[in-house]
Design an enzyme around this catalytic site. Structure first.
Site, mmCIF file in Angstrom:
data_model
loop_
_atom_site.group_PDB
_atom_site.id
_atom_site.type_symbol
_atom_site.label_atom_id
_atom_site.label_comp_id
_atom_site.label_asym_id
_atom_site.label_seq_id
_atom_site.Cartn_x
_atom_site.Cartn_y
_atom_site.Cartn_z
ATOM 1 N N GLY A 1 1.238 -0.746 5.573
ATOM 2 C CA GLY A 1 1.155 -2.167 6.281
ATOM 3 C C GLY A 1 0.391 -2.871 6.673
ATOM 4 O O GLY A 1 -0.089 -3.496 7.529
ATOM 5 N N THR B 1 0.803 -1.248 -0.343
ATOM 6 C CA THR B 1 -0.297 0.086 0.280
ATOM 7 C C THR B 1 0.740 1.145 0.174
ATOM 8 O O THR B 1 1.772 0.751 0.534
ATOM 9 C CB THR B 1 -0.779 -0.400 1.161
ATOM 10 O OG1 THR B 1 -1.870 -1.288 1.277
ATOM 11 C CG2 THR B 1 -1.828 1.222 1.280
ATOM 12 N N ASN C 1 -3.682 -3.621 -2.418
ATOM 13 C CA ASN C 1 -3.537 -4.696 -1.441
ATOM 14 C C ASN C 1 -2.575 -5.346 -1.419
ATOM 15 O O ASN C 1 -0.772 -4.754 -0.815
ATOM 16 C CB ASN C 1 -4.727 -5.822 -1.556
ATOM 17 C CG ASN C 1 -4.544 -6.287 -0.196
ATOM 18 O OD1 ASN C 1 -4.535 -6.374 1.004
ATOM 19 N ND2 ASN C 1 -5.556 -7.196 0.126
HETATM 20 O O1 DON Z 1 -7.020 -2.283 3.136
HETATM 21 C C1 DON Z 1 -6.100 -3.099 3.556
HETATM 22 O O2 DON Z 1 -6.146 -2.640 4.791
HETATM 23 C C2 DON Z 1 -4.545 -3.343 2.665
HETATM 24 N N1 DON Z 1 -4.940 -3.832 1.628
HETATM 25 C C3 DON Z 1 -3.424 -2.390 3.247
HETATM 26 C C4 DON Z 1 -2.806 -3.433 2.816
HETATM 27 C C5 DON Z 1 -1.443 -2.763 2.727
HETATM 28 O O3 DON Z 1 -0.799 -1.430 3.605
HETATM 29 C C6 DON Z 1 -0.069 -3.775 2.379
HETATM 30 N N2 DON Z 1 1.084 -2.883 2.277
HETATM 31 N N3 DON Z 1 2.228 -3.163 2.546
#
Ligand code: DON
Length: 573
Positions: free
Chosen positions: A477, A385, A405
């Site tokens: 994260g 993200t 994601n």
């Molecule tokens: O929306 C969410 O909570 C997740 N899809 C976020 C994914 C994410 O932060 C990946 N990063 N490192």
């Protein structure tokens, strides 16, 4: 001739000094083949901090040319979709929280939605077992993208026309840019998956490994961005791009339809805003972003605790914060989901009486236990993200977290259109109790339903001090997002830590299940031993988040910090 030598010198400098980190106080010209990673910028007018030096430079350039924070955010967002393909995107979704110079809070939800053909048990096999490989990889993992609709919602607050804001991204895609060392490493690590989940190999697939300084050109993506420039959001949700997306779906058993795309809308929501002690107001994203419930819950749980006496990352401080995180994440699993589809007692969950009652379960002397702690039962009837922060000379503040994601989303690129699709369907609870790729569990509230938005941890946040923007920040994260935002708030609001330390000092995280404290590798060893003695199980993990933070002090001085954990860069003027 002079140009040629200049390029040659830049190339030499890039190869020998890639990813140099330093502090800068002024803004310099953009060259996509030679640029610097700047970790700290101090300035007085405006600043952009994002995961990629070129995207930050593009945003800051728009500020300098008279754009406001919304203009700069849009230009940065499009640029990230080109220069940071692992997470910057037009095939994903996200959230924007903003505070205008006039004092209005804005929250835009451009989270992906489940396609109309989605169903509750779509990722279960005939024995009822969850097939998370399908919710995480390939065509079926993709939700209906929201980013482009979100950008056009943001445009309502901007000053400049879209063609000016998107052009830098078009140029970067068309003419290319030099990869950083970490980008080259990341592309190399995903080669097998790119081959597995694409029938038409995208430009990211190469027979020899990528290396720092290589030029990445993305002609198909440039074409899609030109369609958006010329036809607005219809250039993405209808016509040629929509057709290419649905053609791609057919090649891999995906279910996103032309109607799903045409009907997608971003939503303006009421931002969550709550007072913290006397001076601060914290403004953040409401559901389907879970931070809109968990952050006020956790901040209220610690509001009258002696954190300052405990001190940064002392055994007592970590114990308190971990227990607070455990309580909040137990509620997340039980109650949280898309409010448009499931009744969530959101405000109740962060009301003082409820929070106080939950804190009775906290014992300052003893480690808690997730077997004994469940989501509250007093509800009333009734790694990829990316985050970026922008602040402008008029006092507008914008915080955006956006995602595919996982890194490169479902790993499928829409052939002919040049962008990765998300694997956001995995953020639904595919089966009660089955963890998603971030270990989060859920149930009914976050079950799959057509048109529903999956629960998110993304928590773009603005803190006002005496009603003026003081902090503009957020982080990627997965499930660690909300706890990293919580930790950053504690570090700055309670412990008076510098913005630089708050971003870069070791992070820790607890999410109820699994019942572990995750710590980064530089987490102090003696504190780790102290926590183990109390009965905690500790697990060391990779970097937690990449926080991009802007702090504005009472004299108007702006300090922008890019996280040390990546290529993150702060640019200002
Ligand atoms: O929306 C969410 O909570 C997740 N899809 C976020 C994914 C994410 O932060 C990946 N990063 N490192």
């Amino acid at each position: 001739m002079f140009q040629f030598f200049r390029r040659l010198i830049y190339l030499f400098l890039f190869i020998y000094f890639p990813a140099r980190s330093f502090t800068q106080s002024t803004y310099s010209q953009i060259d996509p083949f030679s640029y610097n990673i700047i970790k700290k910028t101090e300035c007085r007018k405006g600043a952009v901090v994002s995961a990629h030096p070129l995207a930050s430079a593009v945003g800051a350039d728009i500020l300098k040319k008279g754009g406001n924070a919304f203009d700069a955010a849009i230009a940065t967002q499009f640029a990230l979709a080109v220069v940071y393909p692992a997470a910057g995107n037009i095939g994903g979704g996200g959230f924007m929280v903003a505070r205008t110079a006039k004092g209005k809070n804005i929250a835009i939800d451009f989270r992906e939605k489940a396609p109309e053909k989605a169903s509750r048990n779509m990722y279960l096999d005939s024995n009822g077992n969850a097939q998370t490989n399908l919710s995480q990889n390939g065509h079926l993992a993709a939700g209906v993208p929201g980013t482009v609709a979100g950008i056009f919602e943001e445009l309502k607050y901007a000053r400049l026309p879209i063609r000016k804001l998107i052009q830098p991204a078009i140029d970067l895609a068309e003419k290319g840019f030099a990869l950083t060392a970490s980008e080259a490493r990341s592309l190399n690590a995903s080669q097998n998956e790119f081959k597995k989940y694409n029938t038409v190999f995208p430009v990211f697939v190469r027979s020899t490994p990528w290396k720092a300084g290589d030029t990445l050109v993305q002609k198909d993506l440039a074409k899609t961005l030109i369609l958006i420039r010329d036809s607005g959001s219809k250039g993405f949700y209808e016509g040629e791009t929509a057709q290419l997306i649905t053609d791609e779906m057919k090649r891999g058993n995906g279910i996103i339809s032309l109607d799903d795309l045409k009907n997608y809308t971003a939503k303006q929501r009421e931002a969550v805003a709550f007072k913290y002690k006397t001076d601060f107001t914290i403004v953040t994203m409401p559901l389907p972003a879970s931070g809109g419930v968990l952050l006020p819950q956790m901040m209220r749980m610690i509001e009258d605790q002696p954190l300052k006496t405990y001190g940064f990352e002392s055994v007592r401080e970590v114990h308190l914060m971990v227990e607070v995180e455990r309580l909040a994440y137990a509620d997340r699993a039980k109650f949280l989901g898309d409010k448009d589809y499931f009744k969530v007692p959101a405000k109740f969950l962060w009301s003082y009486p409820y929070v106080m009652q939950r804190m009775r379960l906290y014992d300052p002397e003893k480690a808690g236990n997730s077997k004994d702690i469940k989501g509250g039962d007093t509800a009333p009837e009734s790694e990829e993200t990316t985050h970026f922060s922008v602040y402008d000379k008029d006092g507008n503040a914008v915080a955006i977290t956006t995602t595919l994601n996982g890194g490169y989303g479902c790993k499928t690129v829409v052939a002919g259109a040049g962008f990765f699709l998300n694997n956001e369907m995995d953020d639904f609870s595919v089966k009660p109790g089955v963890p998603n790729m971030y270990g989060a569990v859920g149930g009914e509230a976050n079950a799959i339903a057509p048109g529903k938005r999956m629960l998110s941890s993304m928590t773009p946040t603005i803190v006002l001090k005496n009603e003026k923007p003081f902090l503009v920040f957020g982080t990627p994260g997965g499930t660690t997002i909300t706890t990293s935002v919580f930790q950053t708030l504690v570090d700055i609001l309670e412990l008076n830590m510098s913005p630089e330390d708050a971003v870069n000092k070791p992070k820790f995280h607890h999410q109820w299940l699994p019942d572990l404290i995750y710590v980064e590798k530089d987490f102090p060893q003696d504190i780790r031993l102290g926590l183990e003695k109390m009965g905690y199980q500790i697990s060391q993990r990779d970097a937690i988040g990449r926080t991009e933070l802007i702090q504005i002090d009472s004299t108007g001085k702006i300090t922008a910090i890019g996280d040390k954990r990546g290529d993150d860069t702060a640019v200002g003027y």
